[in-house]
Motif scaffolding. Structure first.
Motif, PDB file in Angstrom:
ATOM      1  N   GLY A   1       0.592  -1.121   0.087  1.00 38.19           N
ATOM      2  CA  GLY A   1      -0.239   0.094  -0.022  1.00 38.19           C
ATOM      3  C   GLY A   1       0.767   1.344  -0.177  1.00 38.19           C
ATOM      4  N   LYS A   2       2.039   1.258  -0.346  1.00 39.86           N
ATOM      5  CA  LYS A   2       2.859   2.311  -0.375  1.00 39.86           C
ATOM      6  C   LYS A   2       2.505   3.281  -1.515  1.00 39.86           C
ATOM      7  N   SER A   3       2.345   2.806  -2.555  1.00 39.18           N
ATOM      8  CA  SER A   3       1.896   3.690  -3.604  1.00 39.18           C
ATOM      9  C   SER A   3       0.471   4.328  -3.330  1.00 39.18           C
ATOM     10  N   THR A   4      -0.180   3.467  -2.911  1.00 39.38           N
ATOM     11  CA  THR A   4      -1.509   3.938  -2.645  1.00 39.38           C
ATOM     12  C   THR A   4      -1.477   5.142  -1.650  1.00 39.38           C
ATOM     13  N   THR A   5      -0.613   4.885  -0.657  1.00 40.56           N
ATOM     14  CA  THR A   5      -0.404   6.259   0.423  1.00 40.56           C
ATOM     15  C   THR A   5      -0.100   7.544  -0.289  1.00 40.56           C
TER      16      THR A   5
ATOM     17  N   GLU B   1      10.346   3.122  -0.740  1.00 43.39           N
ATOM     18  CA  GLU B   1      11.525   2.272  -1.339  1.00 43.39           C
ATOM     19  C   GLU B   1      11.096   0.682  -0.865  1.00 43.39           C
ATOM     20  N   GLN B   2      11.726  -0.185  -1.850  1.00 41.74           N
ATOM     21  CA  GLN B   2      11.831  -1.317  -1.831  1.00 41.74           C
ATOM     22  C   GLN B   2      13.110  -1.595  -1.244  1.00 41.74           C
ATOM     23  N   ASN B   3      14.087  -0.974  -1.776  1.00 48.12           N
ATOM     24  CA  ASN B   3      15.702  -0.855  -1.425  1.00 48.12           C
ATOM     25  C   ASN B   3      15.863  -0.519   0.185  1.00 48.12           C
TER      26      ASN B   3
HETATM   27  N1  LIG Z   1      -6.379   1.031  -9.189  1.00 48.60           N
HETATM   28  C1  LIG Z   1      -6.387  -0.413  -8.414  1.00 48.60           C
HETATM   29  N2  LIG Z   1      -7.327  -0.968  -8.294  1.00 48.60           N
HETATM   30  C2  LIG Z   1      -7.707  -2.189  -7.462  1.00 48.60           C
HETATM   31  N3  LIG Z   1      -6.633  -2.304  -6.618  1.00 48.60           N
HETATM   32  C3  LIG Z   1      -5.500  -1.817  -6.451  1.00 48.60           C
HETATM   33  C4  LIG Z   1      -5.521  -0.668  -7.367  1.00 48.60           C
HETATM   34  N4  LIG Z   1      -4.188  -0.044  -7.196  1.00 48.60           N
HETATM   35  C5  LIG Z   1      -3.691  -0.821  -6.195  1.00 48.60           C
HETATM   36  N5  LIG Z   1      -4.590  -1.709  -6.053  1.00 48.60           N
HETATM   37  C6  LIG Z   1      -4.260  -2.792  -4.747  1.00 48.60           C
HETATM   38  O1  LIG Z   1      -4.108  -2.169  -3.733  1.00 48.60           O
HETATM   39  C7  LIG Z   1      -2.755  -2.664  -2.854  1.00 48.60           C
HETATM   40  C8  LIG Z   1      -1.745  -1.733  -2.679  1.00 48.60           C
HETATM   41  O2  LIG Z   1      -1.110  -1.542  -3.782  1.00 48.60           O
HETATM   42  P1  LIG Z   1       0.045  -0.301  -4.132  1.00 48.60           P
HETATM   43  O3  LIG Z   1       0.275  -0.170  -5.403  1.00 48.60           O
HETATM   44  O4  LIG Z   1      -0.295   0.567  -2.974  1.00 48.60           O
HETATM   45  O5  LIG Z   1       1.256  -1.192  -3.495  1.00 48.60           O
HETATM   46  P2  LIG Z   1       2.736  -0.933  -3.091  1.00 48.60           P
HETATM   47  O6  LIG Z   1       3.242  -1.028  -1.849  1.00 48.60           O
HETATM   48  O7  LIG Z   1       3.022   0.246  -3.912  1.00 48.60           O
HETATM   49  O8  LIG Z   1       3.242  -1.940  -3.867  1.00 48.60           O
HETATM   50  P3  LIG Z   1       4.895  -2.164  -4.929  1.00 48.60           P
HETATM   51  O9  LIG Z   1       5.930  -2.087  -4.022  1.00 48.60           O
HETATM   52  O10 LIG Z   1       4.465  -3.557  -5.815  1.00 48.60           O
HETATM   53  O11 LIG Z   1       4.675  -1.105  -5.823  1.00 48.60           O
HETATM   54  C9  LIG Z   1      -2.369  -3.693  -3.802  1.00 48.60           C
HETATM   55  O12 LIG Z   1      -3.019  -5.263  -3.344  1.00 48.60           O
HETATM   56  C10 LIG Z   1      -3.159  -3.747  -5.025  1.00 48.60           C
HETATM   57  O13 LIG Z   1      -3.594  -4.745  -5.924  1.00 48.60           O
END
Ligand SMILES: Nc1ncnc2c1ncn2[C@@H]1O[C@H](COP(=O)(O)OP(=O)(O)OP(=O)(O)O)[C@@H](O)[C@H]1O
Ligand SMILES: [Mg+2]
Lengths: 236, 297
Positions: free
Chosen positions: A39-43, A191-193
């Motif tokens: 959920g990092k990008s989502t944040t 970061e993943q790193n």
């Molecule tokens: N547009 C979307 N529609 C449905 N589900 C989503 C969408 N975007 C993200 N998700 C889901 O929300 C969750 C968090 O996704 P996110 O992209 O925030 O992860 P992340 O931590 O950034 O991962 P990564 O390191 O792979 O980039 C995941 O389970 C993903 O499948």
């Protein structure tokens, strides 16, 4: 400076963020680490207004930003260098930089900042007229960071700037993050790193499937056994 | 065929090609920014002609002012169309917005029949455009010379807007990556609205010029040109402005040349657009000037 409280995001039935709270103090580097899908990008997207949260608060300098349009959030001094760079491949380096400064209209200041980012990334100056899509991955990442700086942000958020880059370039990018921070820009780094991120961060948070599970000063997290085994690939 | 007829046909081809190019640009710009085929675009072209007609007849405006008013109204109409029929569906599946476009087209045509009447109307003659000009033994209608000149001026202005202004930069950014454009603090709604405004203004100008050349109006007059110009845009490489111009001129020339040199095939003139489309797409699926989309990660 930035304060997130109990942030919740749903994508349809998926509960991607389940009450995330953290803080980014002014002038610091804060990093958010976590596995794929945590959920990092989502944040970051919620903070910048690309994703509409279902609950919680987002405050910048005490003022609520939740529900604002992305363009207004950027105008308040927050910027995101997104995952996968998202530079405009069919536009030149200069056009990309001009877009980074789109919210501003102080011509002289923009020119000045352009010189500044060219000093930070001399490679970009050599490629002013080159279409961004034809540049190498490392150059594209430099452009993504440079473009974000062109808005003269107070808070620069970066989503996995080291993704897919050779170790030497990664090192350089992290050096530059430190430089940018030293010049007064607050940084929120995803970061993943984890090792590299925690090394430069004042403070770190670990995100696991939509929840913050650990937090602490970067150095402390680096030494934490749970972090070491889960994110630094070191045996127990 | 003598040389005089040849030049006459060339003039015709230039003006038909210009009209096609103007309308094709609208398809390509809207597609570029929204990945939407604006099926109602031909009807916007029709409205441009009717707005001018009523401004000249019912409102008795001098033609110069009438044209400006009509072009402005057409632009506003295009922006309204986007607001009402496309913006609410922006986050819906592509098919929904496509169906909305087809619906908008039918709606405009049928409301047009009700409001304007189904019977063709004839545009009052404007001497400046109706004069026959003689070059030796070649004689052409003045409007056939005006159309390419006006088109060239408009093309130059358009290329300047797209490549030389801040607004154009925003348009190019939005058409490449909507979310990335948002991150640049670009007002995406305003940019899309403006794109519709510009493409509708071009359609309005096209509609008026076409009426100067063939002074008959009817509410379905946008259908065939709309279809052909869509084809022109695809032939040129949809999303690419220069491609739309190339496709428009190509179609105009081929159509006129077929009528001129193979008069027995005149009945098939409209079909040639489709033949050309198929031929081009077989040879180069992305269109003549289209790029094969390559994304670097
Ligand atoms: N547009 C979307 N529609 C449905 N589900 C989503 C969408 N975007 C993200 N998700 C889901 O929300 C969750 C968090 O996704 P996110 O992209 O925030 O992860 P992340 O931590 O950034 O991962 P990564 O390191 O792979 O980039 C995941 O389970 C993903 O499948
Ligand atoms: Mg991510």
């Amino acid at each position: 400076m930035l304060r997130i409280d109990d942030l919740s995001v749903h994508y349809g039935g998926i509960h991607a963020l389940q009450g995330v709270s953290f803080e980014v103090p002014e002038g610091k580097i804060v990093t958010l680490i976590g596995a794929n899908g945590a959920g990092k990008s989502t944040t970051l997207k919620s903070i910048i207004g690309l994703v509409k949260p279902s609950g919680g608060t987002i405050q910048l300098g005490g003022q609520s930003m939740r529900g604002l349009d992305t363009k207004d959030i950027v105008r308040r001094g927050v910027v995101l260098a997104p995952e996968g760079r998202r530079i405009f491949p069919n536009l030149t380096t200069e056009e990309n930089l001009a877009l980074g400064a789109f919210a501003r209209n102080d011509k002289a200041g923009i020119e000045q900042d352009k010189l500044k980012v060219f000093k930070l990334f001399p490679r970009l100056e050599e490629r002013r007229k080159q279409k961004a899509g034809t540049m190498s991955g490392g150059e594209q990442q430099m452009l993504a960071v440079a473009r974000a700086l062109m808005s003269r942000p107070k808070l620069l958020m970066m989503d996995e700037p080291s993704l897919g880059l050779a170790p030497l370039i990664v090192k350089m990018i992290f050096e530059i993050i430190k430089t940018i921070n030293a010049e007064g820009t607050t940084i929120l780094l995803v970061e993943q790193n984890a090792k590299a991120a925690l090394e430069i961060a004042d403070f770190g948070y670990v995100l696991e499937t939509g929840r913050i599970t650990l937090s602490g000063p970067g150095k402390e997290l680096l030494a934490d056994d749970r972090v070491r085994s889960a994110y630094l690939g070191e045996g127990q | 065929m003598d040389i005089a007829t040849f030049f006459q046909q060339m003039a015709n081809a230039m003006s038909l090609g210009s009209l096609y190019a103007l309308i094709a640009i609208g398809y390509t710009m809207v597609y570029g920014i929204l990945r939407l085929i604006n099926f109602a675009h031909g009807d916007v072209f029709m409205l441009g002609a009717y707005f001018a007609f009523y401004a000249v007849t019912a409102l008795a405006m001098p033609w110069g002012i009438a044209f400006i008013v009509a072009i402005g109204l057409t632009g506003l109409f295009g922006m309204g169309l986007e607001r009402a029929a496309y913006r609410p569906l922006r986050d819906s599946p592509k098919i929904s917005i496509m169906i909305s476009a087809i619906g908008a087209s039918f709606l405009i045509e049928n409301v047009g029949v009700v409001l304007f009447g189904g019977r063709p109307k004839s545009f009052p003659s404007i001497p400046l455009f109706d004069t026959v000009i003689h070059f030796g033994s070649v004689s052409v209608l003045s409007v056939s010379l005006f159309i390419p000149v006006v088109t060239l001026i408009i093309l130059a202005a358009l290329l300047w807007i797209v490549n030389g202004t801040r607004t154009g930069l925003a348009m190019r950014a939005v058409s490449t990556d909507l979310d990335a454009a948002r991150l640049m603090a670009i007002d995406v709604n305003k940019t899309i609205s403006l794109t519709f405004g510009i493409s509708s203004v071009l359609a309005g100008i096209g509609g008026i010029m076409r009426t100067m050349k063939y002074p008959q109006l009817n509410p379905l007059m946008g259908f065939m040109p709309g279809l052909k110009c869509f084809i022109a845009a695809v032939i040129g490489g949809i999303g690419n402005i220069q491609g739309a111009v190339l496709g428009g001129f190509l179609l105009g020339f081929i159509e006129i040349m077929i009528v001129a040199f193979l008069p027995e095939l005149t009945g098939y003139r409209d079909a040639f657009a489709f033949v050309l489309l198929i031929a081009v797409l077989l040879a180069k699926p992305s269109g003549l000037l289209g790029k094969n989309q390559t994304v670097k990660v």
